[in-house]
Design an enzyme around this catalytic site. Sequence first.
Site, short mmCIF file in Angstrom:
data_model
loop_
_atom_site.label_atom_id
_atom_site.label_comp_id
_atom_site.label_asym_id
_atom_site.label_seq_id
_atom_site.Cartn_x
_atom_site.Cartn_y
_atom_site.Cartn_z
N SER A 11 0.85 -1.09 0.08
CA SER A 11 0.10 0.04 -0.06
C SER A 11 0.89 1.22 -0.03
CB SER A 11 -0.88 0.12 1.12
OG SER A 11 -0.31 0.75 2.05
N LYS A 12 0.11 2.42 -0.38
CA LYS A 12 1.00 3.59 -0.18
C LYS A 12 1.82 3.96 0.89
CE LYS A 12 -2.57 6.31 -2.13
NZ LYS A 12 -2.99 7.66 -2.17
N ARG A 13 1.37 3.32 2.04
CA ARG A 13 1.93 3.37 3.42
C ARG A 13 3.48 2.87 3.34
NH1 ARG A 13 -2.07 4.67 6.70
NH2 ARG A 13 -4.09 3.90 6.03
N LYS A 69 5.64 3.76 1.10
CA LYS A 69 6.40 4.84 1.07
C LYS A 69 6.88 5.55 2.18
CE LYS A 69 4.32 5.52 -3.56
NZ LYS A 69 3.90 6.71 -4.52
#
Length: 569
Positions: A263-265, A267
């Site tokens: 997921s974007k998390r 990053k």
Amino acid sequence: MSTSPIPVTRFAPSPTGNLHIGGARTALFNWALARKLGGHFLLRIEDTDQLRDTGRESVLGILEGLAWLGIDWDEGPAPDLGQDRDPRGVHPFYQSKRLNLYTEHLQRLLDADLAYHAFETTEELTAMRDEAKREKRAFKYEGAALNIPRDERFKRAESGEPCVVRFKAPTGDIVVKDDVLGDVTIAAGELDDFVICKADGFPTYHFAVVVDDELMGVTHVVRGQEHLANTPRHVALQQALGFRTPNYAHLPLIVNPGGGKMSKRDKDKAVRQAVRDAGLTDAPACVQDTADFAAWLKDKNRQLNQRDLLALAAALNVELPEIEVEDFRAAGYLPEVVTNYIALLGWSPGDDIEKFDLDFLAERFDTSRIGKTGARFDYKKLAAFNNDAIGAMSEEEFAQRWWDWCAAYSPELLKATGAADAPNDNFTMLAGATRPRCKTFREGVGGAAFLTTDTNDIVFDEKAVSKVLHKNDGEGIAVLRELRNELSEVQDSELRALNQWRPEHLHELIEKFSEKRELGMGKVAQPLRVALTGSTVSPPIDATLAILGKSTVLERIDRCLEAVPVGAG
Ligand code: GLU
């Protein structure tokens, strides 16, 4: 109601951001299934939670991501948001424009007492939830509103009293038939009377999806396993509404190399780690929202605003993991490689086949070969696929496609090679030298960084200086001095016929020089490389010289001779 004589699959993204790689896989499999079955692939925008303005950019981003991947759709918004594609007349494709349809079917359920108005306020519901928590039981709405007489419920709702509409959960077991997981049975009583229409009059996701799938004639639903818990609700609603139940196939989750949900998390995680490694406790100057930064640093589940995240990543030299389709595009992966690779996340064609194109996928795709367990995203494997695909390209194709990519993501390289308008000789020469040494387009640009760096900003690698220039009493420096003289004699003319500053001529010059000095070519080329690029790695030396141009070459040699004089070492 439209009945569809053809198989219809759909991709139904919520416009909450760019196209995630998992969404891309869902779209790809639905596309492939439609092609395989000779049906239609439909795109529906699930924007009932969205303010229309913020959604528009996301929708465009999603459409662009799909188009880049080569996934085309038969029905849905046009790629430029112009006239919808609507051959069967099932529009609109935005849920926010279908509210009257939801209301119509909602009314049917209300009239038949298969749904009812409920008037509990948010506070009352929170109190009920808290109580369940205290008593250590799962919260389930027990139908309290049904104690209000039917007529009164309708009257209160009609008079405008705020209320939601709840679906009366069926009393029997519900069986979801899934092409991947087999029969999934949900025992009677496990479903609660869930909300199907919110107090603001908007349908919930469950209700809108069920109505849309029916009205749009969707026959096959392929979506991620995260939706599996929703499917019994959808089946129950279909039965209550007298709708058909599409074929379901739930895809295994895509997990990151660490085993967590991709997921974007991821990053945020990479940047947070770098911030901690650097021992930063206060926001550095590049961060604008310092309060957000402080909260983010403490809470590992929090996401930092995009601007500051990117600024920090740049300042701390963090390579962000690619998560969204746009990330892969910007990193210089090829769309045909991305679709090939993501098709293998939870599916395989069998026969040990791993490399294939979209035509093959459309021909061979089959839900029975979808796996049940999580699919790990292997960045190394993707890079290896990309490397192979670049290696298989002709020089011309690579030059053109790299140029196209640079035009969007690295215009400075085009400027530095004088190729801003179209691929020129210099750019083609650089491309020829780059192709064998890069796994991605971006890596290719990294290898050409010496071209975009100002002469005064070139940093001479210490090891290279001592090994190539200073060793043997400054043998390399001596070579550089002599070469500088020879190079300064080479004619650099605008007139093609007179111009000697060309790779063939420069190659000959270096060859002759090494013969004369009885040195291997490396002993001549390496000092030049260090002077021109700061390091011992660059494209073939003749190309490096030719692309840099005579004046820059002389300037860089002079600066090097000044910066690293022998005797000091
Ligand atoms: N709109 C949902 C999402 O973005 C997908 C709904 C569905 O596939 O049924 O996750």
